[in-house]
Design an enzyme around this catalytic site. Structure first.
Site, short mmCIF file in Angstrom:
data_model
loop_
_atom_site.label_atom_id
_atom_site.label_comp_id
_atom_site.label_asym_id
_atom_site.label_seq_id
_atom_site.Cartn_x
_atom_site.Cartn_y
_atom_site.Cartn_z
N TYR A 90 3.91 -6.95 -0.59
CA TYR A 90 3.84 -7.57 0.72
C TYR A 90 3.81 -9.10 0.60
O TYR A 90 3.00 -9.66 -0.14
CB TYR A 90 2.58 -7.08 1.42
CG TYR A 90 2.51 -7.35 2.91
CD1 TYR A 90 3.17 -6.53 3.81
CD2 TYR A 90 1.74 -8.39 3.41
CE1 TYR A 90 3.09 -6.74 5.17
CE2 TYR A 90 1.64 -8.62 4.77
CZ TYR A 90 2.32 -7.79 5.65
OH TYR A 90 2.22 -8.01 7.00
N SER A 185 2.49 -1.48 -4.28
CA SER A 185 1.96 -1.69 -2.94
C SER A 185 3.04 -1.46 -1.89
O SER A 185 3.55 -0.35 -1.76
CB SER A 185 1.35 -3.10 -2.84
OG SER A 185 0.64 -3.26 -1.64
N GLN A 186 3.47 -2.48 -1.15
CA GLN A 186 4.57 -2.31 -0.21
C GLN A 186 5.79 -1.73 -0.92
O GLN A 186 6.46 -0.84 -0.39
CB GLN A 186 4.94 -3.65 0.41
CG GLN A 186 6.18 -3.62 1.30
CD GLN A 186 6.53 -4.99 1.84
OE1 GLN A 186 6.28 -5.28 3.00
NE2 GLN A 186 7.10 -5.84 1.00
N ASP A 271 -9.56 0.21 -4.69
CA ASP A 271 -8.53 -0.56 -3.97
C ASP A 271 -8.99 -0.83 -2.53
O ASP A 271 -9.17 0.09 -1.74
CB ASP A 271 -7.23 0.23 -3.98
CG ASP A 271 -6.02 -0.60 -3.58
OD1 ASP A 271 -6.19 -1.59 -2.84
OD2 ASP A 271 -4.91 -0.24 -4.00
N HIS A 300 -6.79 -3.50 -6.17
CA HIS A 300 -5.38 -3.34 -5.85
C HIS A 300 -4.45 -3.73 -7.00
O HIS A 300 -3.27 -3.41 -6.97
CB HIS A 300 -5.04 -4.15 -4.59
CG HIS A 300 -3.73 -3.80 -3.98
ND1 HIS A 300 -3.39 -2.52 -3.62
CD2 HIS A 300 -2.65 -4.58 -3.65
CE1 HIS A 300 -2.17 -2.51 -3.10
NE2 HIS A 300 -1.71 -3.74 -3.12
#
Length: 325
Positions: A90, A185-186, A271, A300
């Protein structure tokens, strides 16, 4: 740092009943066939490196709009290679051409997608997102067009991601039967969506995947980006049903049962950005063979370099085990 979500045993047991839109398949069929993919272009880039060849990539994404990226190839390759298509976290764009060389150094073709609207530097070839979005959004990307699936920002990004996977399969330097998608992540959520929407993908490696089990992410995440939706609904108190209806079309955990390629997931139990329960929701619902690496005491950042080693070994085994089509 302490647990901010469920325990590991509770995550193994967490199997939510997610709302699946009745027209989910029709929505994505309509989206992905609205425009025929245009011709991809690959321009050589002089990085000063001698063992890896790099190309500046432009691929027609959503609505035929140009989306940039990098393609890295081992300099001495003389036959089509397995390929890793990578989607970014992100707020990150493709960056400088020499930043991500791990997969090419390991002997793979490596195609990196810039994320529209998120690139940080015009000098690095950022991809704009030219679509307007309604007033009243909060800073970030998660609430752009969130009241209508047709207008939602991630409709465009996921379409871009599918186009990159398709372009990788068609490149003459790539073995089209051995294309994997990955991301952190994203990027992990996008990889899951692509695996669900592009059945020719041969492997998927979602790393601490974002965009999964939106409602729970909004309820328990302690840090952005899920908190953007909280801030939006604080302002628009009567839009909750509308917002979560839109998000259901883009939820990686909703799409996951449609994916059948072998998968290697990673989840970090501390996370605060992508709560582990949301990642487990996607893992439990995934439709293909799957493995999981758990990082019990990580936030994360997940497994970072240690997990790259896991991914490389797993992908080599996975591709070696596949029989020619």
């Amino acid at each position: 740092m302490a647990l901010t979500d469920l325990t590991l045993d509770e995550c193994w047991a967490y199997r939510p009943e997610l709302t699946v839109p009745v027209d989910l398949d029709g929505f994505w069929a309509r989206t992905l066939t609205a425009d025929q993919p245009g011709q991809a272009t690959y321009e050589p880039v002089d990085t000063g490196l001698t063992q890896i060849r790099t190309f500046a990539v432009t691929i027609a994404g959503f609505a035929g709009e140009p989306v940039h990226g990098w393609l890295h190839l081992p300099a001495q390759a003389d036959q089509p290679l397995p390929c890793v298509v990578e989607y970014l976290g992100y707020g990150r764009g493709r960056g400088r051409p020499h930043e991500k060389l791990f997969w090419a150094a390991a002997g793979f073709a490596h195609l990196i997608m810039d994320t529209r609207g998120q690139g940080w530097s015009a000098a690095s070839g950022s991809t704009p997102d030219p679509h307007p979005y309604p007033a009243g959004t909060v800073p970030g990307f998660l609430t752009r067009g969130i009241t209508d699936p047709d207008d939602f920002y991630y409709r465009r990004v996921i379409t871009d991601a599918v186009r990159f996977a398709q372009a990788a399969r068609e490149h003459p330097a790539v073995d089209g039967d051995r294309v994997a998608v990955t991301g952190i992540s994203q990027g992990g959520g996008l990889a899951l969506a692509v695996a669900a929407l592009c059945p020719d993908v041969a492997a998927v490696m979602p790393d601490v995947p974002f965009l999964s089990d939106f409602r729970r992410g909004v309820q328990v995440a302690g840090r952005a980006p899920y908190t953007e939706i909280v801030e939006y609904l604080k302002l628009h108190r009567n839009r909750g049903s509308q917002v979560f209806h839109t998000l259901s079309y883009f939820d990686a955990a909703v799409l996951a049962p449609r994916a059948t390629a072998p998968a290697l997931f990673s989840i970090a139990m501390m996370d605060q950005i992508c709560p582990p329960s949301t990642c487990f929701a996607a893992y439990h619902r995934y439709g293909g063979e799957k493995e999981l690496r758990i990082y019990e005491f990580n936030d994360h950042e997940g497994g970072e370099a240690d997990h790259q080693v896991e991914q490389l070994a797993w992908l080599r085994r996975t591709f070696a085990a596949e029989s020619p089509r």
